[in-house]
Design an enzyme around this catalytic site. Sequence first.
Site, PDB file in Angstrom:
ATOM      1  N   ASP A 145      -2.006  10.788  -2.294  1.00 40.12           N
ATOM      2  CA  ASP A 145      -2.461   9.602  -3.416  1.00 40.12           C
ATOM      3  C   ASP A 145      -2.808  10.293  -4.689  1.00 40.12           C
ATOM      4  O   ASP A 145      -2.581   9.312  -5.864  1.00 40.12           O
ATOM      5  CB  ASP A 145      -3.732   8.769  -2.605  1.00 40.12           C
ATOM      6  CG  ASP A 145      -3.177   7.923  -1.689  1.00 40.12           C
ATOM      7  OD1 ASP A 145      -3.068   8.485  -0.428  1.00 40.12           O
ATOM      8  OD2 ASP A 145      -2.792   6.640  -1.775  1.00 40.12           O
TER       9      ASP A 145
ATOM     10  N   ARG B 107       0.801  -1.123   0.034  1.00 40.09           N
ATOM     11  CA  ARG B 107      -0.117  -0.008   0.116  1.00 40.09           C
ATOM     12  C   ARG B 107       1.013   1.144   0.029  1.00 40.09           C
ATOM     13  O   ARG B 107       2.112   1.089   0.100  1.00 40.09           O
ATOM     14  CB  ARG B 107      -1.018   0.034   1.223  1.00 40.09           C
ATOM     15  CG  ARG B 107      -0.706  -0.702   2.250  1.00 40.09           C
ATOM     16  CD  ARG B 107       0.234  -0.124   3.468  1.00 40.09           C
ATOM     17  NE  ARG B 107      -0.049   1.385   3.522  1.00 40.09           N
ATOM     18  CZ  ARG B 107       0.886   2.510   3.463  1.00 40.09           C
ATOM     19  NH1 ARG B 107       2.216   2.089   3.834  1.00 40.09           N
ATOM     20  NH2 ARG B 107       0.526   3.549   3.646  1.00 40.09           N
TER      21      ARG B 107
HETATM   22  O1  MRU Z   1      -4.584   3.316   2.150  1.00 40.02           O
HETATM   23  P1  MRU Z   1      -3.245   3.229   1.993  1.00 40.02           P
HETATM   24  O2  MRU Z   1      -2.402   2.980   3.366  1.00 40.02           O
HETATM   25  O3  MRU Z   1      -2.486   2.780   0.692  1.00 40.02           O
HETATM   26  O4  MRU Z   1      -2.872   4.746   2.150  1.00 40.02           O
HETATM   27  C1  MRU Z   1      -1.869   5.481   1.910  1.00 40.02           C
HETATM   28  C2  MRU Z   1      -1.710   6.931   2.214  1.00 40.02           C
HETATM   29  O5  MRU Z   1      -2.739   7.602   2.288  1.00 40.02           O
HETATM   30  C3  MRU Z   1      -0.285   7.588   1.986  1.00 40.02           C
HETATM   31  O6  MRU Z   1      -0.037   8.585   2.752  1.00 40.02           O
HETATM   32  C4  MRU Z   1      -0.176   7.898   0.537  1.00 40.02           C
HETATM   33  O7  MRU Z   1      -0.250   6.944  -0.494  1.00 40.02           O
HETATM   34  C5  MRU Z   1       1.246   8.434   0.443  1.00 40.02           C
HETATM   35  S1  MRU Z   1       2.562   7.167   0.321  1.00 40.02           S
HETATM   36  C6  MRU Z   1       4.057   7.951   0.109  1.00 40.02           C
END
Ligand code: MRU
Length: 352
Positions: A239, A51
């Site tokens: 994201d 993730r």
């Molecule tokens: O649901 P996730 O754990 O994939 O969410 C991840 C995030 O929100 C992070 O802050 C984002 O992807 C940046 S990672 C460098």
Amino acid sequence: MKPLPRTIEWIGDLPGFVRLIDQTLLPTRLEYRECTSVEDIWEAIRSLRVRGAPAIGVAAAMGVVVGVQAHADAATFAARLKEVVDFLRTSRPTAVNLFWALERMEKAALAVRANLENVKRRLLQEALAIEAEDRRMCQAIGQVGAGLIKAGQGILTHCNAGSLATAGTGTALAVIYAAAEDGKIIHVFADETRPLLQGARLTAWELQQAGIDVTVICDSMAAQVMRDGKVQLVIVGADRIAANGDTANKIGTYGVALLARAHNIPFYVAAPSSTFDLALASGAEIPIEQRDPREVSEVLGQAVAPEGVRVYNPAFDVTPAELISGIITESGLIRPVNPATICACLARPAQA
Ligand code: MRU
């Protein structure tokens, strides 16, 4: 800084497979998972074994190779490639790095007009290039952002935007690692990040492994910690960033940005160019993933809300650009954040 284990890796040549840290088991177990089919990769992305936006992009690119490497029929290869790419597109909707990486893989395959083996080799090359570029982008983001941190500061972060979320040292945490390498003693507050606890489980784990001083707080404690004067800077990852700078990141980020504004604390986003989606004019157009209600109504398999109660579980929220002091990218610092400064920065080459 102590070296961190690799979050995701291609093992072997062709055929090969993907080995990734199963992040659902952290912090109690550091175990690797081998993904030998595109279904394995899809499941790993969907269930957050891998993730974080950049790591999802790398996993998807490698997933394409895994999905086509055994296909031996030249006449149907293009159809198989499309099937694999379309399938991976459905794994998660918000992190644009997924779609960006899949598009690169499709373009790479189209550019080769040779036999099947050459196309497969080109696809592997492209996936490894995406991984290597991500590592370099993390490094550059760290260097660009480190100057924002002063020795002795308290820094609050939300979710995990570290080594576990990328192929390198991270985005928000890359800045922290770079400042620490420069000899600055800093203290990090990690929001636990309900419902899936990426802050408590992952950020606290990797900072501890790296030897960085870290304190976990419940999300609801951030306001008090700020009022106590313990936080001088907030840095988070992203994201998807729209053309005007509106930024989708883990649910709760918007609240942290509002708190930072209320306490006059600078709020920075750190993200590589692969996280920008300039096709979207504003954050209102960013698709927000809705996840299983049980992530909220259960904790460790135990019900914490009454059976049958309605649950709302958006995985991300959007922080408006006006709350963001600056965006730290591999090409430089975007400050102030607006469509013109974003375009100008992204047009520049990465800082070595
Ligand atoms: O649901 P996730 O754990 O994939 O969410 C991840 C995030 O929100 C992070 O802050 C984002 O992807 C940046 S990672 C460098």
